[in-house]
Design an enzyme around this catalytic site. Sequence first.
Site, PDB file in Angstrom:
ATOM      1  N   ASP A  56       0.854  -1.188   0.000  1.00  0.00           N
ATOM      2  CA  ASP A  56       0.000   0.000   0.000  1.00  0.00           C
ATOM      3  C   ASP A  56       0.894   1.244   0.000  1.00  0.00           C
ATOM      4  OD1 ASP A  56      -3.214   0.561   1.107  1.00  0.00           O
ATOM      5  OD2 ASP A  56      -1.775   2.209   1.063  1.00  0.00           O
ATOM      6  N   ASN A 114     -12.987  -3.273   2.728  1.00  0.00           N
ATOM      7  CA  ASN A 114     -13.972  -2.212   2.903  1.00  0.00           C
ATOM      8  C   ASN A 114     -14.993  -2.255   1.768  1.00  0.00           C
ATOM      9  OD1 ASN A 114     -12.741  -1.067   5.229  1.00  0.00           O
ATOM     10  ND2 ASN A 114     -11.210  -0.080   3.934  1.00  0.00           N
ATOM     11  N   GLY A 149     -15.076   3.325   4.328  1.00  0.00           N
ATOM     12  CA  GLY A 149     -13.792   3.925   3.962  1.00  0.00           C
ATOM     13  C   GLY A 149     -13.281   3.465   2.615  1.00  0.00           C
ATOM     14  N   GLN A 150     -14.077   2.696   1.856  1.00  0.00           N
ATOM     15  CA  GLN A 150     -13.605   2.258   0.534  1.00  0.00           C
ATOM     16  C   GLN A 150     -13.396   3.462  -0.366  1.00  0.00           C
ATOM     17  OE1 GLN A 150     -16.097  -0.539  -1.632  1.00  0.00           O
ATOM     18  NE2 GLN A 150     -14.486  -0.919  -3.163  1.00  0.00           N
ATOM     19  N   HIS A 197     -10.253  -5.372  -2.917  1.00  0.00           N
ATOM     20  CA  HIS A 197      -8.888  -5.661  -2.462  1.00  0.00           C
ATOM     21  C   HIS A 197      -8.944  -6.027  -0.996  1.00  0.00           C
ATOM     22  CE1 HIS A 197      -9.813  -1.367  -2.257  1.00  0.00           C
ATOM     23  NE2 HIS A 197      -9.135  -1.340  -1.117  1.00  0.00           N
ATOM     24  N   HIS A 212      -6.981  -5.870   2.364  1.00  0.00           N
ATOM     25  CA  HIS A 212      -5.862  -5.254   3.071  1.00  0.00           C
ATOM     26  C   HIS A 212      -5.270  -6.307   4.004  1.00  0.00           C
ATOM     27  CE1 HIS A 212      -6.914  -0.859   2.449  1.00  0.00           C
ATOM     28  NE2 HIS A 212      -8.094  -1.395   2.203  1.00  0.00           N
TER      29      HIS A 212
END
Length: 113
Positions: A29, A86, A92-93, A99, A101
């Site tokens: 990230d 998310n 919070g996407q 994906h 995390h």
Amino acid sequence: MKCLFCEIAEKKLPARILFEDVHAIAFEDVYPQAPVHVLVVPKKHISTSLEINPDDNWLVGHLFQIANTVAGQKGIAERGFRLVMNTNPESGQTVFHIHLHMLGGRVMHWPPG
Ligand code: 5GP
Ligand code: ZN
């Protein structure tokens, strides 16, 4: 409209790639929230977890297996890590290509923010 993670998967944009196979890619990230913060991304464009079809079930499981592999590579599997996906704005996407995390390398708090 261009999708950021499709572009990374197609190597049109750079990323620090840790794992890749025909179906998925895992990369660092760019704004890490923990000492280890890896995104595990299917190459197939699926915008949110709400769009996961039964045909994709194996692919979602594959993302978890890749996260396990990367956690092992990073040496945090035994200590522990957190997997988060998310969905939609209140979660919070911000990138609308699913994906996982994979966060670790420090103690995680609960409840999450
Ligand atoms: P979300 O907020 O959608 O759950 O997660 C998107 C993640 O993508 C965020 O953690 C953000 O830091 C990361 N991100 C955004 N743009 C880029 C980029 O260009 N490259 C990489 N490697 N990560 C990105
Ligand atoms: Zn995409």
